[in-house]
Design a protein around this motif. Structure first.
Motif, PDB file in Angstrom:
ATOM      1  N   GLY A  44       0.798  -1.227   0.000  1.00 51.34           N
ATOM      2  CA  GLY A  44       0.000   0.000   0.000  1.00 51.34           C
ATOM      3  C   GLY A  44       0.826   1.269   0.000  1.00 51.34           C
ATOM      4  N   PHE A  45       2.139   1.157   0.264  1.00 47.14           N
ATOM      5  CA  PHE A  45       2.982   2.355   0.327  1.00 47.14           C
ATOM      6  C   PHE A  45       3.035   3.068  -1.022  1.00 47.14           C
ATOM      7  N   ALA A  46       3.279   2.327  -2.094  1.00 44.36           N
ATOM      8  CA  ALA A  46       3.375   2.963  -3.414  1.00 44.36           C
ATOM      9  C   ALA A  46       2.057   3.627  -3.797  1.00 44.36           C
ATOM     10  N   GLU A  47       0.937   2.971  -3.493  1.00 39.27           N
ATOM     11  CA  GLU A  47      -0.372   3.549  -3.801  1.00 39.27           C
ATOM     12  C   GLU A  47      -0.603   4.835  -3.005  1.00 39.27           C
ATOM     13  N   PHE A  48      -0.178   4.820  -1.749  1.00 36.12           N
ATOM     14  CA  PHE A  48      -0.296   6.021  -0.924  1.00 36.12           C
ATOM     15  C   PHE A  48       0.535   7.162  -1.519  1.00 36.12           C
ATOM     16  N   MET A  49       1.752   6.852  -1.914  1.00 37.04           N
ATOM     17  CA  MET A  49       2.633   7.884  -2.483  1.00 37.04           C
ATOM     18  C   MET A  49       2.079   8.415  -3.800  1.00 37.04           C
ATOM     19  N   ALA A  50       1.470   7.540  -4.592  1.00 32.10           N
ATOM     20  CA  ALA A  50       0.856   7.995  -5.851  1.00 32.10           C
ATOM     21  C   ALA A  50      -0.290   8.957  -5.563  1.00 32.10           C
ATOM     22  N   TRP A  51      -1.097   8.641  -4.537  1.00 34.93           N
ATOM     23  CA  TRP A  51      -2.180   9.552  -4.149  1.00 34.93           C
ATOM     24  C   TRP A  51      -1.621  10.893  -3.677  1.00 34.93           C
ATOM     25  N   ALA A  52      -0.561  10.861  -2.870  1.00 30.61           N
ATOM     26  CA  ALA A  52       0.038  12.105  -2.368  1.00 30.61           C
ATOM     27  C   ALA A  52       0.537  12.963  -3.525  1.00 30.61           C
ATOM     28  N   ALA A  53       1.142  12.326  -4.519  1.00 31.31           N
ATOM     29  CA  ALA A  53       1.638  13.069  -5.681  1.00 31.31           C
ATOM     30  C   ALA A  53       0.475  13.666  -6.477  1.00 31.31           C
ATOM     31  N   GLU A  54      -0.572  12.875  -6.634  1.00 27.44           N
ATOM     32  CA  GLU A  54      -1.773  13.333  -7.351  1.00 27.44           C
ATOM     33  C   GLU A  54      -2.415  14.519  -6.626  1.00 27.44           C
TER      34      GLU A  54
END
Length: 195
Positions: A44-54
């Motif tokens: 879930g870390f990568a998905e969280f980081m993608a959301w933060a970037a978005e």
């Protein structure tokens, strides 16, 4: 889908920056992780980081690393471990902006070791972002107390926070892992915009 406003929707709308604990939040907390072979990224870390970037929210890390003062590893090893975390998400065009580390022992009396707020104060000054515009994620009570003292929104990760009244301090929100947060945030913001 529940259209009721999320109780933290107003706080969510003020978030301008994210601070993550490291061990137990981003990576599996083996005892004093510092070797590259110790690095196991939590789902879930990568998905969280993608959301933060978005969402255009800068992400930093605040981490107690007393293993340095204990002589288990040096600052360079900690930096290499941090760089490996960023390398794990670099192919996705993602990165943690900054790592704040406290290298001191628990009884050193420093102002940076969580639950003290020194690392968050450094980040706040670095980015010019007020305490109530930060959200702090962590799996330890010290992370939650640090956020509370600083005036940031706190998100506790894991079952230890799920029993109200049993914990020494309660986070503002409890989730299982970082990857659970984006959907909660999106729904809360969407519902609040309908009011």
């Amino acid at each position: 889908m529940d259209d009721a406003p999320h109780p933290l929707a107003d706080r969510f709308s003020r978030i301008r920056a994210i601070a993550l604990d490291r061990d137990g939040t981003i990576n599996v907390d083996v005892k004093y992780p510092h070797r590259l072979e110790d690095l196991q990224i939590i789902d879930g870390f990568a998905e969280f980081m993608a959301w933060a970037a978005e969402t255009k929210l800068p992400v930093s890390v605040i981490t107690n690393q007393s293993g340095i003062a204990r002589g288990y590893y040096d600052v360079e090893a900690a930096h290499r471990f941090n760089a490996a975390i960023n390398a794990s998400i670099a192919p996705l065009g993602l990165r943690i902006e900054h790592f704040e580390m406290c290298p001191h022992l628990p009884d050193a009396g420093c102002t940076c070791r969580k639950p003290a707020t020194g690392m968050l104060e450094n980040l706040s000054a670095r980015y010019g972002i007020a305490p109530n515009e930060w959200v702090v994620f962590g799996d330890q009570y010290s992370d939650i107390e640090c956020a509370s003292r600083f005036g940031a929104l706190s998100v506790g990760l894991g079952a230890k926070f799920a029993a109200p009244g049993l914990a020494p301090i309660s986070p503002d929100l409890v989730i299982g892992a970082l990857g659970d947060f984006p959907a909660i945030y999106r729904q809360a913001i969407a519902n609040s915009s309908r009011i």
